[in-house]
Design a protein around this motif. Structure first.
Motif, PDB file in Angstrom:
ATOM      1  N   TYR A  60      66.348 -17.759  30.742  1.00 54.02           N
ATOM      2  CA  TYR A  60      65.508 -16.719  30.147  1.00 54.02           C
ATOM      3  C   TYR A  60      66.376 -15.691  29.420  1.00 54.02           C
ATOM      4  CZ  TYR A  60      62.643 -12.511  29.927  1.00 54.02           C
ATOM      5  OH  TYR A  60      62.003 -11.376  29.501  1.00 54.02           O
ATOM      6  N   LEU A  61      67.437 -15.253  30.072  1.00 54.36           N
ATOM      7  CA  LEU A  61      68.330 -14.278  29.449  1.00 54.36           C
ATOM      8  C   LEU A  61      69.010 -14.860  28.214  1.00 54.36           C
ATOM      9  CD1 LEU A  61      69.990 -12.593  32.553  1.00 54.36           C
ATOM     10  CD2 LEU A  61      68.394 -11.559  30.929  1.00 54.36           C
ATOM     11  N   ALA A  63      67.901 -17.034  26.218  1.00 54.92           N
ATOM     12  CA  ALA A  63      66.925 -17.185  25.139  1.00 54.92           C
ATOM     13  C   ALA A  63      66.585 -15.849  24.484  1.00 54.92           C
ATOM     14  CB  ALA A  63      65.658 -17.843  25.675  1.00 54.92           C
ATOM     15  N   ASP A  64      66.872 -14.749  25.168  1.00 51.09           N
ATOM     16  CA  ASP A  64      66.536 -13.415  24.660  1.00 51.09           C
ATOM     17  C   ASP A  64      67.804 -12.687  24.237  1.00 51.09           C
ATOM     18  OD1 ASP A  64      65.433 -10.982  24.062  1.00 51.09           O
ATOM     19  OD2 ASP A  64      64.455 -10.706  26.003  1.00 51.09           O
ATOM     20  N   ARG A  65      68.291 -13.013  23.057  1.00 49.72           N
ATOM     21  CA  ARG A  65      69.551 -12.438  22.570  1.00 49.72           C
ATOM     22  C   ARG A  65      69.478 -10.920  22.418  1.00 49.72           C
ATOM     23  NH1 ARG A  65      73.468 -15.870  21.036  1.00 49.72           N
ATOM     24  NH2 ARG A  65      72.900 -18.045  20.855  1.00 49.72           N
ATOM     25  N   LYS A  66      68.283 -10.394  22.134  1.00 54.17           N
ATOM     26  CA  LYS A  66      68.139  -8.943  22.009  1.00 54.17           C
ATOM     27  C   LYS A  66      68.475  -8.244  23.323  1.00 54.17           C
ATOM     28  CE  LYS A  66      65.027  -7.240  18.553  1.00 54.17           C
ATOM     29  NZ  LYS A  66      63.674  -6.845  18.215  1.00 54.17           N
ATOM     30  N   ARG A  67      67.987  -8.815  24.411  1.00 51.55           N
ATOM     31  CA  ARG A  67      68.243  -8.218  25.730  1.00 51.55           C
ATOM     32  C   ARG A  67      69.737  -8.237  26.041  1.00 51.55           C
ATOM     33  NH1 ARG A  67      64.783  -7.725  30.405  1.00 51.55           N
ATOM     34  NH2 ARG A  67      63.263  -8.717  29.077  1.00 51.55           N
TER      35      ARG A  67
END
Length: 82
Positions: A60-61, A63-67
């Motif tokens: 999940y992390l 996949a979320d490059r913004k986070r």
């Protein structure tokens, strides 16, 4: 090897010396904190289910490059500059 690479990138990389123990300045600590928040209050009956849950959160992390980039933009860390 690292020094040679740095000499090839003048002005593009800035090194900062950190205190020996400084978890609040280490972006990976923010990743661990995120994982702990996601997994708290859950019961795992075996190692396999824990492993799957951890891998799901890591995926999940990823996949979320913004986070992830936010972890590096935290005021105390601020590795990235514009």
């Amino acid at each position: 090897m690292v020094k040679e690479w740095l000499h090839q990138k003048p002005g593009r990389v800035h090194l900062e010396r950190l205190p020996a123990y400084s978890p609040m300045l280490n972006p990976v600590e923010l990743v661990w904190s995120q994982l702990k928040r996601a997994l708290k209050n859950r019961v795992f009956t075996d190692l396999g289910s824990l492993q799957r849950a951890v891998l799901n959160e890591v995926n999940y992390l990823q996949a979320d490059r913004k986070r992830i980039s936010c972890f590096f933009r935290k005021k105390e860390i601020s590795f990235f500059t514009n």
